[in-house]
Design a protein around this motif. Structure first.
Motif, PDB file in Angstrom:
ATOM      1  N   GLY A  30       0.818  -1.208   0.000  1.00 50.67           N
ATOM      2  CA  GLY A  30       0.000   0.000   0.000  1.00 50.67           C
ATOM      3  C   GLY A  30       0.848   1.252   0.000  1.00 50.67           C
ATOM      4  O   GLY A  30       2.081   1.211  -0.102  1.00 50.67           O
ATOM      5  N   ASP A  64      -1.475  -3.606  -5.945  1.00 49.98           N
ATOM      6  CA  ASP A  64      -1.283  -5.050  -5.898  1.00 49.98           C
ATOM      7  C   ASP A  64       0.174  -5.448  -6.046  1.00 49.98           C
ATOM      8  O   ASP A  64       0.583  -6.521  -5.587  1.00 49.98           O
ATOM      9  CB  ASP A  64      -2.109  -5.727  -7.005  1.00 49.98           C
ATOM     10  CG  ASP A  64      -3.556  -5.940  -6.588  1.00 49.98           C
ATOM     11  OD1 ASP A  64      -3.812  -6.078  -5.383  1.00 49.98           O
ATOM     12  OD2 ASP A  64      -4.435  -5.965  -7.471  1.00 49.98           O
ATOM     13  N   SER A  67       1.693  -6.086  -2.683  1.00 54.51           N
ATOM     14  CA  SER A  67       1.349  -7.404  -2.148  1.00 54.51           C
ATOM     15  C   SER A  67       2.073  -8.512  -2.900  1.00 54.51           C
ATOM     16  O   SER A  67       2.445  -9.533  -2.318  1.00 54.51           O
ATOM     17  CB  SER A  67      -0.166  -7.620  -2.232  1.00 54.51           C
ATOM     18  OG  SER A  67      -0.857  -6.814  -1.306  1.00 54.51           O
ATOM     19  N   HIS A  91      -3.387  -7.047   0.117  1.00 55.34           N
ATOM     20  CA  HIS A  91      -4.634  -6.861  -0.610  1.00 55.34           C
ATOM     21  C   HIS A  91      -5.372  -8.188  -0.780  1.00 55.34           C
ATOM     22  O   HIS A  91      -4.813  -9.263  -0.605  1.00 55.34           O
ATOM     23  CB  HIS A  91      -4.353  -6.266  -1.998  1.00 55.34           C
ATOM     24  CG  HIS A  91      -3.758  -4.895  -1.980  1.00 55.34           C
ATOM     25  ND1 HIS A  91      -2.401  -4.681  -1.842  1.00 55.34           N
ATOM     26  CD2 HIS A  91      -4.328  -3.672  -2.095  1.00 55.34           C
ATOM     27  CE1 HIS A  91      -2.162  -3.377  -1.873  1.00 55.34           C
ATOM     28  NE2 HIS A  91      -3.305  -2.745  -2.022  1.00 55.34           N
ATOM     29  N   GLN A  92      -6.633  -8.079  -1.198  1.00 58.16           N
ATOM     30  CA  GLN A  92      -7.461  -9.269  -1.379  1.00 58.16           C
ATOM     31  C   GLN A  92      -6.884 -10.240  -2.401  1.00 58.16           C
ATOM     32  O   GLN A  92      -6.873 -11.457  -2.190  1.00 58.16           O
ATOM     33  CB  GLN A  92      -8.862  -8.858  -1.825  1.00 58.16           C
ATOM     34  CG  GLN A  92      -9.750  -8.329  -0.712  1.00 58.16           C
ATOM     35  CD  GLN A  92     -11.156  -8.108  -1.202  1.00 58.16           C
ATOM     36  OE1 GLN A  92     -11.378  -7.403  -2.183  1.00 58.16           O
ATOM     37  NE2 GLN A  92     -12.118  -8.701  -0.527  1.00 58.16           N
ATOM     38  N   MET A 181      -4.044   1.640  -6.656  1.00 53.93           N
ATOM     39  CA  MET A 181      -5.288   0.926  -6.916  1.00 53.93           C
ATOM     40  C   MET A 181      -6.465   1.841  -7.240  1.00 53.93           C
ATOM     41  O   MET A 181      -7.521   1.358  -7.648  1.00 53.93           O
ATOM     42  CB  MET A 181      -5.643   0.053  -5.717  1.00 53.93           C
ATOM     43  CG  MET A 181      -4.746  -1.159  -5.554  1.00 53.93           C
ATOM     44  SD  MET A 181      -4.884  -2.344  -6.905  1.00 53.93           S
ATOM     45  CE  MET A 181      -6.527  -3.005  -6.586  1.00 53.93           C
ATOM     46  N   GLN A 281     -12.184  -2.165  -1.209  1.00 63.01           N
ATOM     47  CA  GLN A 281     -11.654  -3.444  -0.725  1.00 63.01           C
ATOM     48  C   GLN A 281     -11.086  -3.278   0.668  1.00 63.01           C
ATOM     49  O   GLN A 281     -10.751  -2.176   1.090  1.00 63.01           O
ATOM     50  CB  GLN A 281     -10.564  -3.966  -1.664  1.00 63.01           C
ATOM     51  CG  GLN A 281      -9.304  -3.125  -1.684  1.00 63.01           C
ATOM     52  CD  GLN A 281      -8.181  -3.760  -2.479  1.00 63.01           C
ATOM     53  OE1 GLN A 281      -8.177  -4.949  -2.732  1.00 63.01           O
ATOM     54  NE2 GLN A 281      -7.211  -2.947  -2.869  1.00 63.01           N
ATOM     55  N   MET A 283      -7.970  -4.112   3.401  1.00 69.88           N
ATOM     56  CA  MET A 283      -6.610  -4.616   3.542  1.00 69.88           C
ATOM     57  C   MET A 283      -6.667  -5.629   4.682  1.00 69.88           C
ATOM     58  O   MET A 283      -7.443  -5.477   5.623  1.00 69.88           O
ATOM     59  CB  MET A 283      -5.627  -3.501   3.865  1.00 69.88           C
ATOM     60  CG  MET A 283      -5.405  -2.511   2.741  1.00 69.88           C
ATOM     61  SD  MET A 283      -4.589  -3.199   1.288  1.00 69.88           S
ATOM     62  CE  MET A 283      -2.907  -3.429   1.891  1.00 69.88           C
TER      63      MET A 283
END
Length: 376
Positions: A30, A64, A67, A91-92, A181, A281, A283
């Motif tokens: 992030g 992303d 991540s 992230h997801q 993002m 979304q 975190m």
């Protein structure tokens, strides 16, 4: 009584672990504010409660890709006794892949505050079951920020935005899918608006042939980009809005309010969540399967997801929506602080136009389609 029980359980968890003279390594994907939250707020709080413990906070980059760097590190260290990281903030998209690849510990049964996060995002990450492996750090949302002096009547839909951009060339700005993002969210929202069945993209099932129906949506986005300004990233969009170089751009709501509170955005800047919607979304807090300090990591996450810390840090300090259910913040958060988050984007707006990102295979198809059919 419920909160008292959680507090007692948290105290017991921390008391049962030998927390002195240890280092906890926390890696955050992030923007820089994610790293600063651990370094300047959570870390010192945890260290004060546990003398001798040192919290080390590192960042791996925005979006992303940040991540992905954590994923690559954990994957490379699968054969090692321990990993470099004890807690990861991810992230997801990456969370689902890490669970599938066995890179995360199923730890939440050991953290009493996990039961305070009952939303879908605590169990489902873009179509992957992540129950037990993650606890949401916060919930976030994207929206369009606009200069109310320059834009008297902001667009309400993606179609209206496309027409507005034609009439006001280079006054809309976003970062494409690079550097953050917020731009990825805008692209996903564009496909939701013009690519067909948005519900299918968010919930599945996956059909590889679906991406062939997006050709017109991507062709129109390529044309739209001729009238748009490509910004350097999440912060770059906000910076260009602040300087008046663009009049509208997609932003994260939390970053918008933080910049405004710091005087880096003028008070005439407003937010609009347009139809049919834009994704947000969470975190996630997660513990690597090979973490060297698992008990310490669980204690840290228990503190980070406790109602008071969520109220003081997540909502008040950083303007995020809480990761745990908001009802658990009752009595911990004054009405003014909570209401601030809903000045422009109301609860009704969120219910109607706050979307999830697509499930992972559709997400990958959208990013690949953008690179091939829009960015080139």
């Amino acid at each position: 009584m419920r909160i008292l029980t959680i507090a007692c359980s948290l105290a017991a968890l921390m008391a049962a672990s030998p927390l002195s003279a240890q280092t906890l390594n926390v890696a955050s994907a992030g923007d820089q504010n994610m790293v600063d939250y651990v370094k300047d707020f959570l870390g010192p709080m945890f260290e004060k409660a546990n003398p001798g413990v040192k919290v080390v906070s590192v960042g791996t980059g925005a979006g992303d890709s940040g991540s992905q760097k954590i994923f690559e590190k954990l994957d490379a260290q699968k054969g090692s006794a321990t990993t470099d990281f004890d807690v990861v903030v991810i992230h997801q998209k990456a969370a689902g892949q890490m669970v599938k690849d066995g890179l995360l510990d199923k730890y939440t049964a050991n953290v009493p505050t996990a039961k305070l996060a009952t939303g879908e995002s605590a169990r489902n990450a873009l179509g992957t079951d992540v129950s037990g492996f993650v606890i949401p750090m916060f919930q976030s949302q994207t929206a369009l920020a606009y200069n109310a002096d320059m834009v008297k009547t902001p667009p309400s839909t993606f179609a209206e935005l496309a027409e507005w951009a034609k009439k006001n060339p280079k006054q809309f700005g976003y970062n494409g899918i690079k550097g953050g993002m917020s731009g990825v969210s805008f692209v996903a929202g564009w496909v939701y608006a013009f690519g067909g069945d948005a519900e299918k993209l968010m919930k599945g099932p996956y059909d590889a042939a679906t991406k062939t129906t997006w050709d017109k949506a991507f062709a129109d986005l390529k044309e739209f980009n001729k009238n748009a300004t490509i910004t350097p990233g999440n912060a770059g969009t906000l910076d260009m809005l602040n300087r008046g170089e663009i009049a509208i751009g997609p932003v994260w709501v939390d970053m918008f309010y933080s910049w405004q509170a710091d005087g880096k955005l003028p008070p005439n800047m407003k937010l609009k969540l347009i139809s049919p919607g834009m994704p947000g979304q969470p975190m996630y807090y997660a513990v690597p399967a090979k973490a060297g300090q698992k008990k310490l990591a669980e204690a840290f996450i228990a503190l980070a997801t406790s109602p008071q810390v969520q109220a003081d840090g997540i909502v008040k300090k950083f303007n995020w929506y809480p990761g745990i259910d908001a009802a658990n913040l009752e009595g911990k958060l004054d009405k003014a602080a909570w209401d601030k988050l809903f000045v422009d984007v109301t609860p009704a707006d969120l219910a109607k136009n706050g979307k999830a990102f697509p499930i992972a295979p559709y997400f990958n198809d959208i990013l690949e389609g953008y690179e091939k059919k829009v960015a080139n």
